[in-house]
Design an enzyme around this catalytic site. Structure first.
Site, short mmCIF file in Angstrom:
data_model
loop_
_atom_site.label_atom_id
_atom_site.label_comp_id
_atom_site.label_asym_id
_atom_site.label_seq_id
_atom_site.Cartn_x
_atom_site.Cartn_y
_atom_site.Cartn_z
N GLU A 1 -9.05 -13.78 46.49
CA GLU A 1 -8.17 -13.21 45.51
C GLU A 1 -8.72 -12.03 44.80
O GLU A 1 -8.84 -12.04 43.68
CB GLU A 1 -7.48 -14.04 44.48
CG GLU A 1 -6.70 -15.11 45.14
CD GLU A 1 -6.09 -16.08 44.29
OE1 GLU A 1 -6.29 -16.12 43.11
OE2 GLU A 1 -5.66 -17.31 44.77
N ASN B 1 -9.65 -14.29 51.55
CA ASN B 1 -8.19 -15.02 51.36
C ASN B 1 -7.68 -14.76 50.25
O ASN B 1 -8.23 -14.45 48.95
CB ASN B 1 -8.71 -16.68 51.08
CG ASN B 1 -7.87 -17.84 51.17
OD1 ASN B 1 -6.87 -17.93 52.01
ND2 ASN B 1 -7.48 -18.57 49.89
N HIS C 1 2.02 -18.82 49.32
CA HIS C 1 2.65 -19.57 48.21
C HIS C 1 4.03 -18.89 48.07
O HIS C 1 3.98 -17.61 47.38
CB HIS C 1 2.15 -19.41 46.87
CG HIS C 1 0.32 -20.18 46.86
ND1 HIS C 1 0.58 -21.82 47.12
CD2 HIS C 1 -0.86 -19.75 46.72
CE1 HIS C 1 -0.78 -22.02 46.98
NE2 HIS C 1 -1.60 -20.72 46.98
N GLU D 1 -2.60 -21.88 52.56
CA GLU D 1 -2.17 -22.58 51.26
C GLU D 1 -0.64 -22.75 51.21
O GLU D 1 -0.34 -22.59 50.14
CB GLU D 1 -2.67 -22.04 49.84
CG GLU D 1 -4.32 -21.77 50.04
CD GLU D 1 -4.88 -20.96 48.64
OE1 GLU D 1 -4.25 -21.09 47.60
OE2 GLU D 1 -5.85 -20.87 48.64
N ASP E 1 3.04 -23.15 50.65
CA ASP E 1 3.92 -23.89 50.01
C ASP E 1 5.17 -23.15 49.53
O ASP E 1 5.10 -22.05 49.66
CB ASP E 1 3.56 -24.82 48.71
CG ASP E 1 2.70 -23.89 47.83
OD1 ASP E 1 2.92 -22.65 47.67
OD2 ASP E 1 1.88 -24.55 46.90
O1 G3I Z 1 -10.50 -31.04 35.74
C1 G3I Z 1 -9.52 -31.55 35.16
C2 G3I Z 1 -9.41 -33.18 35.32
O2 G3I Z 1 -10.44 -33.66 34.89
C3 G3I Z 1 -8.34 -33.77 34.95
O3 G3I Z 1 -8.44 -35.13 35.54
C4 G3I Z 1 -6.92 -33.25 35.66
C5 G3I Z 1 -5.83 -33.78 35.27
O4 G3I Z 1 -4.61 -33.35 35.69
O5 G3I Z 1 -6.85 -31.62 35.29
C6 G3I Z 1 -8.30 -31.17 35.84
O6 G3I Z 1 -8.18 -29.68 35.63
C7 G3I Z 1 -7.13 -29.07 36.39
C8 G3I Z 1 -7.73 -28.89 38.13
O7 G3I Z 1 -6.46 -28.13 38.54
C9 G3I Z 1 -7.68 -30.14 38.96
O8 G3I Z 1 -6.42 -30.79 38.68
C10 G3I Z 1 -6.64 -27.84 35.94
O9 G3I Z 1 -6.03 -28.08 34.56
C11 G3I Z 1 -5.69 -26.90 36.74
O10 G3I Z 1 -5.61 -25.79 36.04
C12 G3I Z 1 -6.37 -26.79 38.14
O11 G3I Z 1 -5.19 -26.14 38.83
C13 G3I Z 1 -5.52 -25.57 40.04
C14 G3I Z 1 -5.55 -24.34 40.19
O12 G3I Z 1 -6.01 -23.72 41.56
C15 G3I Z 1 -6.28 -23.35 39.38
O13 G3I Z 1 -6.21 -22.19 39.33
C16 G3I Z 1 -4.81 -26.26 41.26
O14 G3I Z 1 -4.99 -27.64 41.10
C17 G3I Z 1 -4.98 -25.79 42.41
O15 G3I Z 1 -4.16 -26.23 43.40
C18 G3I Z 1 -4.93 -24.09 42.34
O16 G3I Z 1 -5.25 -23.74 43.68
C19 G3I Z 1 -5.29 -22.16 44.00
C20 G3I Z 1 -6.24 -21.82 44.92
O17 G3I Z 1 -7.48 -22.36 44.70
C21 G3I Z 1 -6.30 -20.48 45.18
N1 G3I Z 1 -4.83 -19.66 45.50
C22 G3I Z 1 -3.76 -20.18 44.32
C23 G3I Z 1 -3.73 -21.79 44.33
C24 G3I Z 1 -2.79 -22.37 43.25
O18 G3I Z 1 -2.81 -21.74 42.18
#
Ligand code: G3I
Length: 369
Positions: free
Chosen positions: A158, A199, A235, A265, A267
């Site tokens: 990104e 990516n 996405h 990715e 969806d």
């Molecule tokens: O770290 C904590 C964890 O300790 C806790 O148990 C959990 C409870 O829900 O939250 C955790 O943090 C979250 C993390 O995902 C892991 O679940 C964050 O709050 C959350 O913001 C984070 O979101 C991720 C996001 O990237 C961040 O930008 C998504 O899961 C993940 O699917 C998403 O993936 C990105 C790709 O890497 C890049 N492209 C876009 C894609 C979608 O945003």
């Protein structure tokens, strides 16, 4: 009981495909894999869902369903180097070791990204020399740890704005586009066996942003720095996705540069609650994306961004939207599951042979506004 709306065409194809499994069909269609990203259990905790985990695990481990996986979060900088020089591979290793146990390919994600970056990197005031050293050390340690385990690495993630210019980030602000060259040249040295990808999202149709990705590929190739792939995150939304023809055209434009392509990715989010129309649109969008990948010989595989709706990132970021994946909360499958299979099934696909691609105009392909 949940009502599962299924459009008539999907009803017609779903019965014989009742035991359909995505990766098996992907391989028959000439792809390397159909995969799903997944998180380590601690990262995907959702209150009240504990009882679902065994069924979730059984599905993600099934190689006829998924031949590849990606750690959704665990390999990101925030987790792997939370403090300078302090490396932690616990979360990423959980997914990597499961992939190895299951015999699934691992796409590794991601080395240099402005988001989920450790605060110490983002908040520092770095000279170019300092930041170069930080990037090199990070890639060296993280890629070194996973050396030999990754089919591919998303080396830079990104880096582009929607207009194709570079995004402001600590990396770009301090180093300009040299950060891209540095990331790829370092990665190429550390793990010669991993495919090195750029990516990004919104690379699924021709336009300013896809031109930006093409520029990055050319920049690296002209500097004789290895880049092997362009990852189209995909996405998408059910109500406004690129057409089949647009996706084929853009994939061909990347492929023409001598790199491979993957949907990394995928969806397709819909407005909640779902209804028959939104599920039908979603099915069409999944079908077009998977079909484009099958029809373009440079496209090696499709990864969905998790497979189970409750673990999707979508509802937290787009309130009111969701159901973006292929399994509903109760583990029944979306109509889009069967549409993806249809796209990989020669009998129903609108192509003859992957190696001799001849794209016929697809009248069913349309913008779904
Ligand atoms: O770290 C904590 C964890 O300790 C806790 O148990 C959990 C409870 O829900 O939250 C955790 O943090 C979250 C993390 O995902 C892991 O679940 C964050 O709050 C959350 O913001 C984070 O979101 C991720 C996001 O990237 C961040 O930008 C998504 O899961 C993940 O699917 C998403 O993936 C990105 C790709 O890497 C890049 N492209 C876009 C894609 C979608 O945003």
């Amino acid at each position: 009981m949940r009502f599962h709306p299924v459009v008539s065409v999907l009803v017609a194809i779903s019965a014989p495909l009742a035991t359909a499994q995505l990766n098996s069909y992907a391989k028959k269609a000439g792809l390397k894999y159909f995969g799903a990203a997944t998180d380590s259990p601690g990262q995907r905790e959702r209150a009240g869902l504990e009882a679902a985990y065994p069924q979730y695990d059984a599905i993600i481990r099934g190689t006829s369903e998924f031949g590849q996986t990606t750690p959704t979060n665990g390999q990101k900088w925030l987790f792997t180097e939370p403090e300078r020089g302090v490396f932690n591979f616990t979360e990423g290793d959980i997914v990597a070791s499961r992939a190895a146990e299951n015999g699934q390919l691992l796409r590794c994600h991601t080395l240099v990204w402005h988001s989920q970056l450790a605060p110490w990197v983002e908040e520092g005031y770095w000279t170019p020399e300092e930041l170069r050293a930080i990037i090199v050390e990070h890639i060296t340690q993280v890629m070194g740890h996973y050396k030999g385990q990754c089919y591919a690495w998303d080396v830079v993630n990104e880096a582009l704005n929607e207009d194709g210019t570079y995004r402001e980030s600590v990396f770009y602000n301090v180093l300009g586009e040299d950060f891209v060259k540095l990331a790829f040249s370092t990665a190429a040295e550390i793990d010669p066996s991993a495919k090195l990808y750029y990516n990004d999202y919104n690379l699924e149709s021709p336009g300013a942003k896809s031109e930006g990705a093409i520029r990055i590929v050319k920049l690296l190739k002209e500097a004789e720095i290895r880049i092997d792939g362009v990852g189209m995150q995909a996405h998408l939304t059910a109500s406004g996705a690129p057409t089949l023809d647009q996706q084929i055209a853009v994939m061909e434009s990347y492929g023409a540069l001598g790199v491979e392509i993957a949907l990394t990715e995928l969806d397709v989010r819909v407005e909640m609650p779902t209804n028959e129309t939104s599920m039908a649109w979603q099915a069409e969008v999944y079908k077009n994306s998977v079909s484009a990948c099958v029809q373009v010989s440079a496209c090696v595989g499709v990864t969905i961004w998790d497979f189970y709706d409750p673990f999707s990132w979508v509802p937290a970021v787009f309130p009111g939207e969701g159901a973006a994946l292929l399994w509903f909360d109760d583990f029944t499958k979306h109509p889009a599951y069967y549409a993806a299979i249809e796209a990989m099934t020669k009998k129903t696909g609108n192509y003859t042979c992957r190696s001799k691609r001849r794209v016929t105009e697809n009248k069913r392909s349309r913008r779904l506004y």
